[in-house]
Design an enzyme around this catalytic site. Structure first.
Site, mmCIF file in Angstrom:
data_model
loop_
_atom_site.group_PDB
_atom_site.id
_atom_site.type_symbol
_atom_site.label_atom_id
_atom_site.label_comp_id
_atom_site.label_asym_id
_atom_site.label_seq_id
_atom_site.Cartn_x
_atom_site.Cartn_y
_atom_site.Cartn_z
ATOM 1 N N GLY A 108 81.307 -0.936 117.583
ATOM 2 C CA GLY A 108 81.663 -2.177 116.917
ATOM 3 C C GLY A 108 82.002 -1.940 115.463
ATOM 4 N N TYR A 249 93.245 -3.768 127.633
ATOM 5 C CA TYR A 249 93.602 -2.368 127.383
ATOM 6 C C TYR A 249 92.449 -1.381 127.462
ATOM 7 C CZ TYR A 249 95.279 1.770 124.850
ATOM 8 O OH TYR A 249 95.605 3.051 124.507
#
Length: 461
Positions: A108, A249
């Site tokens: 993250g 993706y």
């Protein structure tokens, strides 16, 4: 400030913890090709091995069988999207505080890294890396002066703003934390008597582990001996904000992510594309591998033949996650080769999952024109990417984004297309089962987390 897209894996109570962590990282290699690391707890101390490169290049049999001893293991594969491609930034990151040894692995990106780092340095913290994960470690250590471990971790995570799916090893405890919006995935599984945690379920499949459940947004799990305790972060949010680009993706198509079957979602994106933008053509083709599944959905819905008119060299890494533009350009030239006999005189529909900068697709379309393609129609299975992402994806500058600065007609002309259609946001949301749970900021600029004092585009800074 570091912006990362990574994968994590952890296992508790297994005699071959290091080896299984290796395979858990191997299954998630697509999430980061720059560096890899494993940490184990041998009963008295943490042991680590980190290196630059792919998982099988970093670790050998000596590491797994002798050096990384212990029945608790955790690991990390890393992709740094802006600079900092160096060993000192590889994870898991380790520190020692009094009688505690602590390691952290982070997927993250924090939006308030610089603000927190400045505050910590004012208090005397000395940083060894440029990764935002180290900021979380310093927050935890400062909290440990007045709080027990579990409260210290929760308080640190409450102060951190942004996206994070974390694994922490603190002596013999394995701790997993997910940010309150659930931006990045994190799942809990079971392998016999062992607990396993990963970014994606494909890691469980390789090990034949059972998926138990998603770790919930704002949840912290603490595994200690025979017990596993769940804690909830004291943070109120309006709704979840899962990163929809995981489904478009990043995630492997055989994974379950946010409770969604990635393969099925991508096929449905292609089907929605065909419903929105059918065109008469001779066949549909993907740019492998990322465009394959949406191209299958497009072909099935449109009734057009499906062909693999581009063949991928599987020994070349994914172009999108190489750390420099020069490497992206090189990979584009060697990665995919056309089947010349299929192309000459044909009307072709190309389906791919996304267009970020437009340089890769432009070079491929140019090649198809040189081979005699009569018409080239491009269909993209996500909406135009118009806004930077501050939660861990490599489009951090609006100037890089072709759709942010050009009309559809201008993009058509730049790439050399007969027509171009992006999937609408409505079509994208029809492709998932819980449309209200997703972050769409890169498409519509609706950022869930304001950036205090940074350059996020969602506030007046």
């Amino acid at each position: 400030m570091k912006r990362e897209y990574c994968g994590v894996f952890g296992i508790y109570n297994h005699e071959e913890a290091a080896r299984l962590t290796y395979f858990g990282l191997y299954a998630q290699q697509h999430r980061g090709q720059e560096s890899a690391g494993i940490v184990t707890w041998d009963g008295t101390k943490l042991r680590e091995e980190r290196g630059m490169g792919l998982v099988p290049d970093v670790f050998n049999e000596e590491h797994l069988s002798r050096e990384l001893k212990g029945n608790i293991g955790m690991g990390h594969v890393r992709y740094s999207t802006t600079g900092g491609s160096r060993l000192r930034n590889a994870q898991p990151f380790m520190v020692q505080y009094k009688d505690l040894e602590l390691a952290i692995a982070h997927n993250g990106n924090l939006v308030n890294t610089m603000e927190l780092r400045a505050k910590l340095e004012e208090r005397g913290s000395i940083f060894q890396t440029t990764i935002d994960s180290e900021v979380i470690v310093h927050l935890i250590v400062q909290n440990l002066r007045t709080m027990p471990l579990e409260e210290a971790v929760l308080a640190a995570c409450k102060e951190a703003q942004g996206s994070y799916s974390l694994l922490l090893m603190v002596n013999n405890k394995l701790i997993a934390v997910r940010d309150p919006l659930g931006i990045r995935p994190l799942v809990l599984g079971r392998l016999g008597e062992s607990h396993v945690i990963a970014s994606e379920t494909c890691a469980f499949d390789l090990l034949e582990a059972e998926l138990v459940r998603n770790i919930e947004p704002g949840e912290m799990l603490v595994i200690d001996g025979n017990s596993m305790e769940s804690y909830k972060m004291d943070v109120e949010v309006e709704k979840k904000r899962h990163c929809i680009f995981e489904l478009v993706y990043f995630s492997r198509p055989d994974s379950l992510v946010f409770g969604e079957n990635v393969y099925t979602c991508r096929k449905e994106m292609g089907r929605q594309l065909a419903l929105e933008s059918h065109v008469d053509a001779d066949f549909v083709m993907p740019f492998p591998d990322s465009g394959i599944y949406c191209a299958v959905g497009y072909a099935q819905e449109s009734g057009l033949p499906y062909e693999h008119a581009m063949i991928r060299n599987h020994y070349v890494g994914r172009t999108f996650i190489q750390p420099s533009q020069s490497m992206r350009d090189f990979s584009t030239r060697v990665k995919i080769n056309p089947v010349k006999s299929l192309i000459e005189g044909k009307r072709i529909v190309i389906v791919d999952d996304s267009v970020v900068r437009g340089t890769t697709i432009r070079s491929r379309v140019k090649k198809l024109r040189e081979l005699g393609a009569k018409e080239i129609h491009f269909r993209v299975s996500c909406p135009p990417i118009k806004f930077p992402c501050y939660y861990g994806i490599n489009f951090s500058s609006k100037g890089e984004l072709i759709a942010a600065n050009n009309s559809i007609k201008e993009i058509e002309d730049y790439i050399g297309l007969d027509s171009l259609h992006y999937l609408t946001i409505e079509g994208l949301l029809k492709s998932v089962s819980s449309p209200d749970d997703y972050c769409l900021a890169c498409f519509n600029g609706d950022y869930a987390i304001p950036c205090p004092g940074g350059n996020c585009g969602s506030c007046s800074c």
